[in-house]
Enzyme design. Sequence first.
Site, PDB file in Angstrom:
ATOM      1  N   ASN A   1      43.558  18.693   0.735  1.00 31.84           N
ATOM      2  CA  ASN A   1      44.804  19.355   0.338  1.00 31.84           C
ATOM      3  C   ASN A   1      45.235  20.382   1.385  1.00 31.84           C
ATOM      4  O   ASN A   1      44.409  21.021   2.028  1.00 31.84           O
ATOM      5  CB  ASN A   1      44.633  20.017  -1.029  1.00 31.84           C
ATOM      6  CG  ASN A   1      44.297  18.997  -2.097  1.00 31.84           C
ATOM      7  OD1 ASN A   1      44.624  17.820  -1.978  1.00 31.84           O
ATOM      8  ND2 ASN A   1      43.633  19.443  -3.159  1.00 31.84           N
TER       9      ASN A   1
ATOM     10  N   HIS B   1      42.720  18.287   6.567  1.00 35.05           N
ATOM     11  CA  HIS B   1      44.093  17.905   6.895  1.00 35.05           C
ATOM     12  C   HIS B   1      44.955  19.108   7.282  1.00 35.05           C
ATOM     13  O   HIS B   1      46.178  19.001   7.337  1.00 35.05           O
ATOM     14  CB  HIS B   1      44.742  17.163   5.718  1.00 35.05           C
ATOM     15  CG  HIS B   1      44.161  15.801   5.488  1.00 35.05           C
ATOM     16  ND1 HIS B   1      44.392  15.073   4.339  1.00 35.05           N
ATOM     17  CD2 HIS B   1      43.344  15.039   6.255  1.00 35.05           C
ATOM     18  CE1 HIS B   1      43.736  13.914   4.417  1.00 35.05           C
ATOM     19  NE2 HIS B   1      43.097  13.877   5.561  1.00 35.05           N
TER      20      HIS B   1
END
Length: 259
Positions: free
Chosen positions: A107, A126
């Site tokens: 996330n 990410h």
Amino acid sequence: MDEALRRVARAIEQAERILVITGAGLSADSGLPTYRGLGGLYNGHTAEGLPIEAALSGPMLRRDPALCWKYLAELGKACLGAAPNAGHLAIAELQRRKPGCWVLTQNIDGYHRAAGSPGERLIEIHGELAPLYCQSCGAEDSELAEHLQRPLPPRCRQCGGVLRPPVVLFEEMLPEAAVDSLYGELRKGFAVVLSVGTSASFPYIVEPVLRTRQAGGLSVEINPTLTDLSDVVDVRLAGRALDVLPELLGHISSDRICK
């Protein structure tokens, strides 16, 4: 599910090293859309007829930054308009109780940090949505909310270059530091790994689960729906993370925790 919860709680009490892997399902409980739900994109295509993966890609940011930022802005507004939920808070509390507990998250919303997870035991594989930085001069800009109220793409105050978030877009490489941190910790091994709210579609999400199980550790999935990991893990706790994690934490006795 009570017996399964107790089994996982006992394993956590006895474990020194724990890995919690989190995905979009955890933040969906805060009201955030997944990529395919972005802006009502339930068929996976944008208003321009593009796959969302193409719109939110590194090449698109270079070729048509306004189009890419149209959907980055949707993500940004959603993240700024919501907050960590009980699942994030339970994970942060588990990390407080267990100094050997790490979080690997897909996330980009920053909710783990906001909930109290320590940055030194958080791997944001990410990246994250803020702070922005200029692709031309590298200047940092922390005013994401302000830029989302202005014409897109956001521009650097110093040189006029296009700003971007330190997030991994489609067709971009994972951040080297995060990858190094992940595999450095994997080499040390984990006694328990929890997969929370992720469909486990990436090798670097599946590998920690498989490695831990092969080494004799306990692998656990927390998800309301079946995933590719469901038949692989030792224990499956069916339900939403914001319901299951606080209940799990309630089964963990603080005075028996091995630190």
